[in-house]
Design a protein around this motif. Structure first.
Motif, PDB file in Angstrom:
ATOM      1  N   ILE A 144      14.543   0.849  -0.016  1.00 32.51           N
ATOM      2  CA  ILE A 144      13.711   0.734   1.193  1.00 32.51           C
ATOM      3  C   ILE A 144      13.658   2.078   1.917  1.00 32.51           C
ATOM      4  CG2 ILE A 144      13.564  -0.300   3.506  1.00 32.51           C
ATOM      5  CD1 ILE A 144      14.637  -2.899   2.294  1.00 32.51           C
ATOM      6  N   THR A 145      14.796   2.743   2.007  1.00 33.49           N
ATOM      7  CA  THR A 145      14.841   4.023   2.738  1.00 33.49           C
ATOM      8  C   THR A 145      14.221   5.160   1.926  1.00 33.49           C
ATOM      9  OG1 THR A 145      17.053   4.416   1.871  1.00 33.49           O
ATOM     10  CG2 THR A 145      16.896   3.423   4.069  1.00 33.49           C
ATOM     11  N   ALA A 205      11.336   4.590  -0.162  1.00 32.13           N
ATOM     12  CA  ALA A 205       9.990   4.224  -0.614  1.00 32.13           C
ATOM     13  C   ALA A 205       9.054   5.411  -0.366  1.00 32.13           C
ATOM     14  CB  ALA A 205       9.509   2.991   0.137  1.00 32.13           C
ATOM     15  N   PRO A 206       8.149   5.680  -1.304  1.00 32.65           N
ATOM     16  CA  PRO A 206       7.413   6.947  -1.269  1.00 32.65           C
ATOM     17  C   PRO A 206       6.222   7.008  -0.314  1.00 32.65           C
ATOM     18  CG  PRO A 206       6.859   5.717  -3.247  1.00 32.65           C
ATOM     19  CD  PRO A 206       7.919   4.931  -2.549  1.00 32.65           C
ATOM     20  N   THR A 207       5.777   5.888   0.216  1.00 35.31           N
ATOM     21  CA  THR A 207       4.711   5.932   1.231  1.00 35.31           C
ATOM     22  C   THR A 207       5.074   4.925   2.319  1.00 35.31           C
ATOM     23  OG1 THR A 207       3.348   4.135   0.359  1.00 35.31           O
ATOM     24  CG2 THR A 207       2.949   6.315  -0.581  1.00 35.31           C
ATOM     25  N   LEU A 208       4.416   5.046   3.461  1.00 35.23           N
ATOM     26  CA  LEU A 208       4.684   4.104   4.550  1.00 35.23           C
ATOM     27  C   LEU A 208       4.296   2.692   4.139  1.00 35.23           C
ATOM     28  CD1 LEU A 208       3.433   6.287   7.540  1.00 35.23           C
ATOM     29  CD2 LEU A 208       5.817   5.724   6.987  1.00 35.23           C
ATOM     30  N   GLU A 209       3.188   2.584   3.409  1.00 32.69           N
ATOM     31  CA  GLU A 209       2.757   1.253   2.995  1.00 32.69           C
ATOM     32  C   GLU A 209       3.759   0.637   2.017  1.00 32.69           C
ATOM     33  OE1 GLU A 209      -1.481  -0.555   2.094  1.00 32.69           O
ATOM     34  OE2 GLU A 209      -0.734   0.550   0.366  1.00 32.69           O
ATOM     35  N   ARG A 210       4.215   1.422   1.048  1.00 28.89           N
ATOM     36  CA  ARG A 210       5.204   0.908   0.089  1.00 28.89           C
ATOM     37  C   ARG A 210       6.481   0.491   0.811  1.00 28.89           C
ATOM     38  NH1 ARG A 210       2.818  -0.784  -4.413  1.00 28.89           N
ATOM     39  NH2 ARG A 210       1.611   0.835  -5.464  1.00 28.89           N
ATOM     40  N   LYS A 211       6.842   1.266   1.813  1.00 21.85           N
ATOM     41  CA  LYS A 211       8.060   0.936   2.571  1.00 21.85           C
ATOM     42  C   LYS A 211       7.882  -0.422   3.258  1.00 21.85           C
ATOM     43  CE  LYS A 211      10.059   4.246   5.285  1.00 21.85           C
ATOM     44  NZ  LYS A 211      11.390   4.518   4.697  1.00 21.85           N
ATOM     45  N   ALA A 212       6.733  -0.614   3.900  1.00 24.67           N
ATOM     46  CA  ALA A 212       6.491  -1.874   4.603  1.00 24.67           C
ATOM     47  C   ALA A 212       6.458  -3.045   3.617  1.00 24.67           C
ATOM     48  CB  ALA A 212       5.178  -1.787   5.390  1.00 24.67           C
ATOM     49  N   LEU A 246       9.985  -3.765   2.318  1.00 25.11           N
ATOM     50  CA  LEU A 246      10.806  -4.361   3.376  1.00 25.11           C
ATOM     51  C   LEU A 246      10.410  -5.821   3.598  1.00 25.11           C
ATOM     52  CD1 LEU A 246      12.902  -4.131   5.624  1.00 25.11           C
ATOM     53  CD2 LEU A 246      11.179  -3.045   7.064  1.00 25.11           C
ATOM     54  N   HIS A 256      12.732   3.320  10.402  1.00 28.95           N
ATOM     55  CA  HIS A 256      13.538   3.645   9.232  1.00 28.95           C
ATOM     56  C   HIS A 256      14.997   3.244   9.458  1.00 28.95           C
ATOM     57  CE1 HIS A 256      14.390   6.119   5.606  1.00 28.95           C
ATOM     58  NE2 HIS A 256      15.582   6.194   6.174  1.00 28.95           N
ATOM     59  N   LEU A 272       9.309  -3.629  10.578  1.00 27.01           N
ATOM     60  CA  LEU A 272       7.934  -3.707  10.057  1.00 27.01           C
ATOM     61  C   LEU A 272       6.923  -3.378  11.146  1.00 27.01           C
ATOM     62  CD1 LEU A 272       8.184  -6.858   7.769  1.00 27.01           C
ATOM     63  CD2 LEU A 272       7.595  -4.542   7.034  1.00 27.01           C
ATOM     64  N   ILE A 325       7.017   0.432  11.663  1.00 28.35           N
ATOM     65  CA  ILE A 325       6.382   1.181  10.572  1.00 28.35           C
ATOM     66  C   ILE A 325       4.860   1.044  10.675  1.00 28.35           C
ATOM     67  CG2 ILE A 325       6.119   1.340   8.058  1.00 28.35           C
ATOM     68  CD1 ILE A 325       9.103   0.322   7.947  1.00 28.35           C
ATOM     69  N   GLN A 346       2.036   4.079  11.181  1.00 31.04           N
ATOM     70  CA  GLN A 346       0.812   4.317  10.398  1.00 31.04           C
ATOM     71  C   GLN A 346      -0.378   4.573  11.318  1.00 31.04           C
ATOM     72  OE1 GLN A 346       1.500   0.657   8.006  1.00 31.04           O
ATOM     73  NE2 GLN A 346       1.027   1.924   6.228  1.00 31.04           N
ATOM     74  N   ASP A 353       0.871   9.509   5.771  1.00 31.74           N
ATOM     75  CA  ASP A 353       1.922   9.768   4.786  1.00 31.74           C
ATOM     76  C   ASP A 353       2.237  11.255   4.684  1.00 31.74           C
ATOM     77  OD1 ASP A 353       2.502   7.164   4.047  1.00 31.74           O
ATOM     78  OD2 ASP A 353       0.920   7.096   2.522  1.00 31.74           O
ATOM     79  N   PHE A 358       5.978  12.423   5.333  1.00 37.77           N
ATOM     80  CA  PHE A 358       6.798  12.811   4.185  1.00 37.77           C
ATOM     81  C   PHE A 358       6.783  14.308   3.876  1.00 37.77           C
ATOM     82  CE2 PHE A 358       5.894   8.314   3.607  1.00 37.77           C
ATOM     83  CZ  PHE A 358       7.145   7.818   3.293  1.00 37.77           C
ATOM     84  N   LEU A 387      11.139  11.246  -2.713  1.00 35.81           N
ATOM     85  CA  LEU A 387      10.182  11.077  -3.812  1.00 35.81           C
ATOM     86  C   LEU A 387       8.932  11.949  -3.662  1.00 35.81           C
ATOM     87  CD1 LEU A 387      10.286   7.267  -4.688  1.00 35.81           C
ATOM     88  CD2 LEU A 387      10.906   9.165  -6.189  1.00 35.81           C
ATOM     89  N   PRO A 388       8.247  11.890  -2.515  1.00 36.79           N
ATOM     90  CA  PRO A 388       7.044  12.732  -2.403  1.00 36.79           C
ATOM     91  C   PRO A 388       7.358  14.231  -2.509  1.00 36.79           C
ATOM     92  CG  PRO A 388       7.094  11.081  -0.657  1.00 36.79           C
ATOM     93  CD  PRO A 388       8.416  11.025  -1.338  1.00 36.79           C
TER      94      PRO A 388
END
Lengths: 94, 325, 256
Positions: free
Chosen positions: B67-68, B70-77, B80, C27, C50, C53, C57, C74, C78, C247-248
């Motif tokens: 979770i911490t 995840a490579p994009t904000l959407e993937r994180k949401a 989660l 986070h 949630l 986050i 966005q 993003d 990131f 990752l990014p």
């Protein structure tokens, strides 16, 4: 360690105008927290417009062993149902 | 499949009562908590539903591991929300078990003491982001195979919990496949991670269904009681038949040189997983058993003051008006 | 000071301050998933994370859009380093025990909620729209965190002691929220964001009431840390970003 949080039964009104329906249970120390937990646990997908919380211990349930005497007497009262009566076709909807 | 190798309990009840009970189940009636049930039925269900619930809770950990990261904000949401759902599913299942006369705290303590199991799959590590894809695609895929028929299980509260869970889980497998698709069509490194994840999760996923139980007395009893709906082999075959074409679509190779379509049986022939490994994992010797249980133990211990503190406040509130009078 | 403030730059900074604070706090709260004291709280914490986050966005999305350099939310989340992050120091504090997490949430919510109420009146319609949506979520966050602070403050001896430690530890990180710099002042003067000094009274009133009911004592001494909004952070943020951005950063040519 103190006692376990009591169990609560959760009832949710899905849409305006419908009855509250039992959706499940959860644990909480008191009614206010049970209410908030119910919101967090049982309406994550926009499932409700109103919530009731009831301590599980406050529910009095009919006894399964008395199922016969409790419910069977109503089985033969078929005249309570509209389909019992024949209405001539020419009368239309009633 | 989140309940594995659930031993059914022998039952020593009055044969007439047993026959009447079986007749109700055969007629498709649901058994409700306060109704008479054989002791073996009750105990087996506690073990099975409890194991299922534990699997949801321990199952939060391998995915929570990313979770911490995840490579994009959407993937994180999305991740989660999915892992949160698992907490919810554990909660629903513990409540179903509680209707049988065991408390959630008792079940939790049995898990922490190693007296109750959870699915072997969650003792494998999630090493790369592709593993999150593989867990959703394969592990949730395997779980759904088992959970969909369990919606028709004979015990009312379990059946209702499964209906709710299946409804909520419908997005879980899709999000996993979606991650795999991105990875499999991505850069060289992403494709490597995707194949590596499939390589590592394929056999543990097949193990989720448990060893063959076609000759097992326990399974026969559970199936008669409709708390187990299919044999392990049936579900495993169905899983392989469903998954292989999906792997082909992704351009990934299932790590089984003996995998072949068998036209005669209308399904794939495939290699058995290493059952020695499976039993070692169940015994506690999987790659992550110690970490998983330690994490649950820590959450339980660290949370005690919060649970107690909130109870203490509620008790004060209850006694406050009386004290004032 | 006194120089002409570039309003576009000020708005970009203001939006990053909002979005970075919700990102970092979201986070942090998400780190609890699977580890909370009880299942019901695990689920509630995830709901909060949630919401935050989702707000990130929107805020960073708008920041990127108005910056006009083809950076989306993003890219901002990131691909910036610590010195470019504009979040409040309070939200980057480590989770600590549940008491610290909860106290951090409450002290932030008590600012966040009136802040969003003010932002909903923004002269910039895009800002007002985001604030209106976020405001409903945050009203619930505040209700929840205030109530739990009261319950645990006025709970058992141990919960009371832990909540007091959390309050003492976090208190010096609260001043930054209500201390405007040139950017804040320019945005307030333009009617785009609320006057932070004006929020102080609301925050004080709310926090004092809740802490009194929680039987917790507000720490003596007026020292307050500062710098987060200007990009001067604690060591904790770098570690958080190292995890979050791995990752990014490691695979810059990949899409996910």
């Amino acid at each position: 360690m103190s006692a376990e949080w009591p169990l609560w039964e959760i009832f949710i009104r899905g849409q305006h105008g419908l009855n509250h329906r039992h959706v499940g249970s959860l644990h909480a120390p008191d009614a206010e927290l049970a209410m908030r937990h119910a919101r967090d646990v049982y309406t994550r997908r926009n499932e409700g417009v109103s919530i009731w919380v009831v301590p599980s211990s406050a529910i009095t349930a009919s006894s399964p062993s008395e199922k016969g005497p409790m419910f069977e007497p109503s089985q033969d009262k078929v005249y309570r149902h509209p389909s019992f009566f024949d209405i001539p076709d020419e009368i239309g909807h009633m | 499949m989140y309940a594995q190798m659930v031993k059914s309990e022998a039952t020593q009840d009055d044969p007439e009562a047993l026959a009447a009970f079986q007749a109700r189940i055969d007629a498709g009636e649901k058994i409700e908590p306060k109704e008479w049930m054989p002791e073996g039925y009750r105990k087996t269900l506690i073990r099975q539903i409890g194991q299922h619930a534990h699997s949801e809770i321990v199952g939060q950990l391998p995915e929570g591991n990313w979770i911490t990261r995840a490579p994009t904000l959407e993937r994180k949401a999305i991740l989660l929300a999915k892992v949160q759902d698992e907490a919810g599913h554990g909660l629903y299942l513990y409540c179903a078990a509680e209707t049988l006369g065991v408390s959630r705290d008792e079940l939790t303590e049995a898990l922490l003491a190693g007296k109750m199991k959870y699915s072997s799959i969650f003792n494998y590590p999630t090493l790369t982001w592709a593993d999150i894809g593989a867990v959703g695609w394969l592990v949730d895929g395997a779980a759904i195979m088992n959970q969909v028929p369990l919606q028709r299980t004979s015990f009312g509260p379990y059946s209702r919990a499964m209906i709710r869970i299946c409804k909520e889980e419908s997005f879980h497998q899709r999000q996993g496949f979606d991650i795999m698709r991105k990875m499999a069509n991505g850069t060289k490194a992403q494709r490597h991670m995707a194949q590596d994840a499939l390589n590592r999760f394929w056999y543990p996923s097949l193990m989720m269904f448990g060893p063959s139980d076609k000759d097992s007395v326990h399974s026969a009893q559970s199936m008669a009681w409709k708390i187990k709906m299919n044999t392990n082999d049936e579900l495993r075959q169905k899983f392989v038949d469903q998954t292989v074409p999906q792997a082909e679509y992704l351009g990934l190779t299932v790590p089984d040189p003996d995998l072949r379509w068998n036209a005669e049986k209308g399904g794939y022939d495939f290699s058995e997983p290493d059952w020695t490994e499976f039993f070692e994992v169940l015994k506690g010797n999987g790659p992550c058993n110690a970490e998983r249980l330690a994490a649950r133990q820590k959450a339980w211990d660290d949370g005690a003051w919060v649970r107690d503190g909130l109870m203490a406040h509620a008790a004060k509130q209850r006694s406050a008006p009386i004290a004032a009078e | 000071m006194g120089a002409v403030v570039d309003m576009d730059a000020a708005l970009f900074a203001g939006l990053c301050r909002l979005g970075d604070s919700t990102l970092v706090l979201g986070h942090r709260v998400s780190e609890w998933c699977g580890h909370a004291p009880v299942l019901e709280e695990d689920i509630a914490l995830a709901n909060t994370a949630l919401d935050l986050i989702g707000q990130t966005q929107m805020w960073l999305g708008l920041a990127g859009e108005m910056e006009g350099k083809a950076r989306n939310a993003d890219a901002l989340a990131f691909h910036r380093d610590v010195w470019e992050f504009r979040n409040l120091l309070l939200v980057e504090r480590p989770n600590g025990d549940f008491g610290h997490t909860l106290m951090r949430q409450f002290l932030f919510d008590a600012w966040h909620q009136p802040m969003l109420t003010g932002l909903a009146q923004s002269r910039d319609a895009r800002v007002a729209e985001i604030a209106a949506k976020a405001g409903k979520e945050v009203a619930y966050h505040l209700e929840r965190s205030a109530d739990l602070v009261i319950r645990l403050g006025d709970g058992s001896d141990e919960s009371h002691a832990r909540m007091q430690v959390a309050l003492d530890t976090l208190w010096p990180y609260t001043g930054e929220m209500m201390t405007p710099d040139a950017t804040d002042t320019a945005l307030a003067d333009a009617g785009i964001m609320p006057d932070l000094v004006g929020l102080q009274a609301t925050w004080d009133g709310l926090v004092r009431d809740v802490l009194a009911e929680a039987t917790l004592a507000i720490p003596d001494g007026g020292f307050m840390h500062k710098g987060g909004k200007q990009g001067q952070h604690s060591e904790h943020l770098g570690h958080m970003l190292a995890t979050m951005q791995f990752l990014p950063r490691a695979y810059p040519d990949a899409t996910w």
